[in-house]
Design an enzyme around this catalytic site. Structure first.
Site, PDB file in Angstrom:
ATOM      1  N   ASN A  70     -17.881   8.820   8.473  1.00  0.00           N
ATOM      2  CA  ASN A  70     -19.190   8.313   8.048  1.00  0.00           C
ATOM      3  C   ASN A  70     -19.827   7.621   9.251  1.00  0.00           C
ATOM      4  OD1 ASN A  70     -21.370   7.079   6.889  1.00  0.00           O
ATOM      5  ND2 ASN A  70     -20.189   5.652   5.612  1.00  0.00           N
ATOM      6  N   LYS A 129     -22.740   6.533   9.559  1.00  0.00           N
ATOM      7  CA  LYS A 129     -23.765   5.530   9.196  1.00  0.00           C
ATOM      8  C   LYS A 129     -25.008   5.741  10.072  1.00  0.00           C
ATOM      9  CE  LYS A 129     -20.107   2.627   7.540  1.00  0.00           C
ATOM     10  NZ  LYS A 129     -19.620   1.310   7.213  1.00  0.00           N
ATOM     11  N   HIS A 160     -22.288   4.570  -1.634  1.00  0.00           N
ATOM     12  CA  HIS A 160     -21.620   3.727  -0.632  1.00  0.00           C
ATOM     13  C   HIS A 160     -22.018   2.273  -0.879  1.00  0.00           C
ATOM     14  CE1 HIS A 160     -20.544   1.899   3.173  1.00  0.00           C
ATOM     15  NE2 HIS A 160     -19.718   2.918   3.346  1.00  0.00           N
ATOM     16  N   GLU A 198     -22.906   0.050   1.034  1.00  0.00           N
ATOM     17  CA  GLU A 198     -24.121  -0.366   1.758  1.00  0.00           C
ATOM     18  C   GLU A 198     -25.371   0.084   1.002  1.00  0.00           C
ATOM     19  OE1 GLU A 198     -22.873   1.259   5.534  1.00  0.00           O
ATOM     20  OE2 GLU A 198     -21.299  -0.265   5.588  1.00  0.00           O
ATOM     21  N   GLU A 211     -13.213   2.047  -1.683  1.00  0.00           N
ATOM     22  CA  GLU A 211     -13.522   1.263  -0.496  1.00  0.00           C
ATOM     23  C   GLU A 211     -13.696  -0.199  -0.883  1.00  0.00           C
ATOM     24  OE1 GLU A 211     -15.265   3.883   2.823  1.00  0.00           O
ATOM     25  OE2 GLU A 211     -16.942   3.206   1.608  1.00  0.00           O
ATOM     26  N   GLY A 239     -15.815  -2.351   7.748  1.00  0.00           N
ATOM     27  CA  GLY A 239     -16.402  -2.844   8.994  1.00  0.00           C
ATOM     28  C   GLY A 239     -15.920  -4.221   9.400  1.00  0.00           C
ATOM     29  N   SER A 289     -11.968  -0.019   7.320  1.00  0.00           N
ATOM     30  CA  SER A 289     -11.251  -0.341   8.560  1.00  0.00           C
ATOM     31  C   SER A 289     -10.019   0.528   8.801  1.00  0.00           C
ATOM     32  CB  SER A 289     -10.891  -1.825   8.599  1.00  0.00           C
ATOM     33  OG  SER A 289     -12.069  -2.618   8.599  1.00  0.00           O
ATOM     34  N   GLY A 343     -15.424   4.818   8.959  1.00  0.00           N
ATOM     35  CA  GLY A 343     -16.702   4.432   9.554  1.00  0.00           C
ATOM     36  C   GLY A 343     -16.556   4.277  11.059  1.00  0.00           C
TER      37      GLY A 343
END
Ligand code: PGA
Length: 256
Positions: A9, A11, A96, A98, A168, A174, A214, A235
């Protein structure tokens, strides 16, 4: 038998043709001996067409990071799943954290997008997971159960088989703090139990559940060796060809 799947991903990174080309051209030759894992790169919309040209004769599938739930119309700034399909996109990440947290996407909206993606034959990677406060309050399973019920509302068994679920934990995304393999496996088992209740055992046991948060070359093997962890959504570590390759290799070796 569930074949592991690794999603990179990107992003809002690697969004220009040159930087995405550089990354993909370094990755492709590394993957020649990889047979036991499905690989998806979810790139920004701006490079999907270029990425398709680079990836079309490789074992890497192309993914998008979001879409709208209508085919076309007056939806300024949104992207139709049909447009994605037509340029060679095969997967789409939905829900997601986010998107949920920054852009206020609800479970109901994600459910609508999910049904739309399935109707145009895009393979959805659907993210679920708890915030740190929810975990600390002992509410992880409650949150996950709610997300499963609402996000997968009114889906058939056949539709569920086309979906990849990404667990997740938001506190691990992150942050450099990865869930331990045991913490992740506990929730993966819980998700599978809920899927069994909702869709029966045979279907539930075929649905792939990735871990995300992570993942790095140093922790990938231990995570993927857990029975219910079917690869990962990556990510930060998906931005460099070598680190993504190490993670893909770990998933490839975990397939027995
Ligand atoms: P991370 O992101 O690997 O950088 O934690 C994972 C994700 O958001 O899917």
């Amino acid at each position: 038998m569930r074949k592991p799947i690794i999603g990179g991903n990107w992003k809002m990174n690697r969004g220009t043709p040159n930087e995405s080309r550089e990354m993909l051209e370094s990755l492709i030759p590394l993957l020649e001996e990889i047979y036991n894992v499905d690989i998806v790169i979810a790139a920004p919309f701006t490079v999907l067409t270029n990425a398709y040209e680079i990836l079309k004769n490789t074992n890497i599938k192309l993914g998008a990071q979001n879409m709208y739930f209508e085919d076309k119309g007056a939806y300024t700034g949104e992207i139709s799943p049909k447009f994605l399909k037509e340029i060679g996109v095969e997967y789409v990440i939905l829900g997601h954290s986010e998107r949920r947290d920054i852009f206020k996407e609800s479970d109901a909206l994600i459910n609508k997008k999910l049904k739309k993606a399935l109707s145009v034959n895009l393979n959805p990677i659907v993210c679920i997971g708890e915030h740190l406060e929810e975990r600390e309050a002992g509410k992880t399973k409650e949150v996950i159960k709610y997300q499963i019920n609402e996000t997968f509302k009114d889906l058939t068994k056949e539709e569920m088989l086309k979906i990849v679920i990404a667990y997740e934990p938001i506190w691990a995304i992150g942050t450099g703090i990865t869930a331990t393999p045991e913490q992740a496996e506990e929730i993966h088992i819980f998700i599978r139990e809920k899927l069994r209740n909702k869709f029966e055992m045979e279907t539930a046991d075929l649905i792939r559940i990735q871990y995300g948060g992570s993942i790095k070359p140093s922790n990938a093997e231990d995570l993927f060796n857990k029975k219910n962890i079917d690869g990962g959504l990556v990510g930060g570590a998906s931005l460099q060809a070598d680190s993504l390759f190490q993670i893909i290799k770990a998933a490839n070796n975990s397939f027995k």
